[in-house]
Design a protein around this motif. Structure first.
Motif, PDB file in Angstrom:
ATOM      1  N   ILE A   1       0.863  -1.188   0.000  1.00  0.00           N
ATOM      2  CA  ILE A   1       0.000   0.000   0.000  1.00  0.00           C
ATOM      3  C   ILE A   1       0.896   1.233   0.000  1.00  0.00           C
ATOM      4  N   GLU A   2       0.751   2.047  -1.046  1.00  0.00           N
ATOM      5  CA  GLU A   2       1.558   3.256  -1.198  1.00  0.00           C
ATOM      6  C   GLU A   2       0.692   4.493  -0.988  1.00  0.00           C
ATOM      7  N   PHE A   3       1.369   5.630  -0.815  1.00  0.00           N
ATOM      8  CA  PHE A   3       0.673   6.889  -0.577  1.00  0.00           C
ATOM      9  C   PHE A   3       1.264   7.995  -1.445  1.00  0.00           C
ATOM     10  N   THR A   4       0.410   8.906  -1.835  1.00  0.00           N
ATOM     11  CA  THR A   4       0.846  10.107  -2.543  1.00  0.00           C
ATOM     12  C   THR A   4      -0.171  11.200  -2.265  1.00  0.00           C
ATOM     13  N   LEU A   5       0.129  12.405  -2.689  1.00  0.00           N
ATOM     14  CA  LEU A   5      -0.777  13.531  -2.515  1.00  0.00           C
ATOM     15  C   LEU A   5      -0.744  14.404  -3.752  1.00  0.00           C
ATOM     16  N   THR A   6      -1.806  15.191  -3.929  1.00  0.00           N
ATOM     17  CA  THR A   6      -1.764  16.234  -4.945  1.00  0.00           C
ATOM     18  C   THR A   6      -0.774  17.306  -4.487  1.00  0.00           C
ATOM     19  N   PHE A   7      -0.357  18.158  -5.404  1.00  0.00           N
ATOM     20  CA  PHE A   7       0.614  19.191  -5.029  1.00  0.00           C
ATOM     21  C   PHE A   7       0.033  20.163  -4.007  1.00  0.00           C
ATOM     22  N   SER A   8      -1.229  20.527  -4.157  1.00  0.00           N
ATOM     23  CA  SER A   8      -1.825  21.443  -3.177  1.00  0.00           C
ATOM     24  C   SER A   8      -1.914  20.782  -1.809  1.00  0.00           C
ATOM     25  N   GLU A   9      -2.186  19.473  -1.765  1.00  0.00           N
ATOM     26  CA  GLU A   9      -2.238  18.764  -0.485  1.00  0.00           C
ATOM     27  C   GLU A   9      -0.860  18.689   0.168  1.00  0.00           C
ATOM     28  N   TRP A  10       0.186  18.425  -0.633  1.00  0.00           N
ATOM     29  CA  TRP A  10       1.538  18.435  -0.068  1.00  0.00           C
ATOM     30  C   TRP A  10       1.837  19.791   0.575  1.00  0.00           C
ATOM     31  N   ILE A  11       1.580  20.862  -0.180  1.00  0.00           N
ATOM     32  CA  ILE A  11       1.932  22.195   0.303  1.00  0.00           C
ATOM     33  C   ILE A  11       1.161  22.541   1.568  1.00  0.00           C
ATOM     34  N   LYS A  12      -0.142  22.251   1.594  1.00  0.00           N
ATOM     35  CA  LYS A  12      -0.937  22.520   2.794  1.00  0.00           C
ATOM     36  C   LYS A  12      -0.423  21.722   3.988  1.00  0.00           C
ATOM     37  N   LEU A  13      -0.034  20.478   3.740  1.00  0.00           N
ATOM     38  CA  LEU A  13       0.498  19.640   4.824  1.00  0.00           C
ATOM     39  C   LEU A  13       1.810  20.204   5.352  1.00  0.00           C
ATOM     40  N   PHE A  14       2.723  20.566   4.458  1.00  0.00           N
ATOM     41  CA  PHE A  14       4.017  21.107   4.887  1.00  0.00           C
ATOM     42  C   PHE A  14       3.830  22.379   5.710  1.00  0.00           C
ATOM     43  N   VAL A  15       3.067  23.299   5.177  1.00  0.00           N
ATOM     44  CA  VAL A  15       2.892  24.594   5.841  1.00  0.00           C
ATOM     45  C   VAL A  15       2.156  24.416   7.165  1.00  0.00           C
ATOM     46  N   GLY A  16       1.102  23.590   7.161  1.00  0.00           N
ATOM     47  CA  GLY A  16       0.333  23.362   8.374  1.00  0.00           C
ATOM     48  C   GLY A  16       1.123  22.659   9.457  1.00  0.00           C
ATOM     49  N   THR A  17       2.109  21.862   9.068  1.00  0.00           N
ATOM     50  CA  THR A  17       2.935  21.140  10.027  1.00  0.00           C
ATOM     51  C   THR A  17       4.018  22.029  10.628  1.00  0.00           C
ATOM     52  N   GLY A  18       4.410  23.068   9.900  1.00  0.00           N
ATOM     53  CA  GLY A  18       5.457  23.958  10.397  1.00  0.00           C
ATOM     54  C   GLY A  18       6.756  23.884   9.622  1.00  0.00           C
ATOM     55  N   PHE A  19       6.670  23.397   8.395  1.00  0.00           N
ATOM     56  CA  PHE A  19       7.832  23.381   7.502  1.00  0.00           C
ATOM     57  C   PHE A  19       7.752  24.551   6.525  1.00  0.00           C
ATOM     58  N   GLU A  20       8.919  25.003   6.086  1.00  0.00           N
ATOM     59  CA  GLU A  20       8.987  25.882   4.928  1.00  0.00           C
ATOM     60  C   GLU A  20       9.598  25.102   3.777  1.00  0.00           C
TER      61      GLU A  20
END
Length: 259
Positions: free
Chosen positions: A200-219
């Motif tokens: 079982i693999e995982f991926t995200l759309t680009f907007s989902e990646w960006i929202k996840l990074f920013v929401g988590t506290g990454f730049e």
């Protein structure tokens, strides 16, 4: 003992069962003087995923497999921890670590819940490993927890185009048309694939990646969409070199934990 999430248990069984198929590749990678990355063997001097000098740094590889990336970091001066979901993969890593005289801390576990204190590491990396086999909504916040302020996370995995252009029945080769929706592509279950059944693999759309990074506290520091080299031939997991020269089949994100 806490029951493992379904995808963690499935992927553990899958990788324990096929670990023997990756021994030769692991041995070759441990022998390399300079790193090469991903399915097309892109040279480190082209994409610069590791600091040149890691002296004094604490680093962790999330989903280390046979731990050749961990070895590359240790040879650059880092104190390195590797964690992997597969005990069979780690047995190869431990043997090669002893054979090459490279000291590594190796943990059998899930990169979504690493048994280490927060703020422990300066650098975290995943080449495939957690980057595709762990749920990003779990492992990205866990990587953030493990890193010190200003620490760096680098991960290389399958580009979303791979899932979108893969036939739904899991047959090869990958096509040049969209085979499934872009939205809702978070989890890809390959257990019943026609060719090369997997986990079982995982991926995200680009907007989902960006929202996840920013929401988590990454730049976001960088994004590389990898193109197969001009002289590449053959195919990798049903992806031809011609396809991968026209479309990226891998991406690399570089993130920094905000101070």
């Amino acid at each position: 003992m806490t029951e493992l999430p379904e995808h963690v248990a499935v992927n553990r069984e899958y990788w324990d069962g096929m670990a023997h198929e990756w021994v030769d590749a692991g041995e070759r990678a441990w022998d390399q003087v300079e790193p090469t990355w991903g399915q097309w063997g892109i040279r480190e001097n082209e994409i610069h995923l590791l600091p040149e000098d890691m002296t004094g740094m604490r680093a962790i590889e999330l989903g280390c497999g046979t731990a050749y990336v961990s070895a590359w970091m240790a040879r650059r001066g880092a104190s390195v921890t590797g964690i992997d979901n597969s005990a069979a993969q780690l047995r190869t890593a431990q043997r090669l670590s002893a054979q090459h005289g490279v000291v590594l801390e190796l943990i059998h576990g899930n990169a979504e819940t690493v048994p280490m204190p927060g703020d422990s590491f300066d650098f975290a990396i995943s080449e495939y490993g957690a980057a595709i086999w762990a749920d990003p909504y779990q492992w990205i916040p866990e990587a953030h927890r493990l890193l010190r302020q200003g620490g760096t996370l680098v991960f290389l995995g399958s580009h979303i185009f791979v899932g979108l252009c893969s036939p739904v029945d899991g047959s090869y080769p990958i096509t040049r048309r969209l085979e499934r929706p872009y939205f809702g592509s978070h989890r890809l279950d390959w257990r019943d694939a026609v060719d090369d059944p997997g986990g079982i693999e995982f991926t995200l759309t680009f907007s989902e990646w960006i929202k996840l990074f920013v929401g988590t506290g990454f730049e976001i520091v960088d994004l590389i969409e990898i193109q197969a080299p001009a002289d590449a031939t053959g195919s990798r997991s049903g992806i031809s070199a011609d396809w991968a020269r026209d479309f990226p089949n891998e991406h690399v994100w570089t993130l920094r934990k905000k101070s």
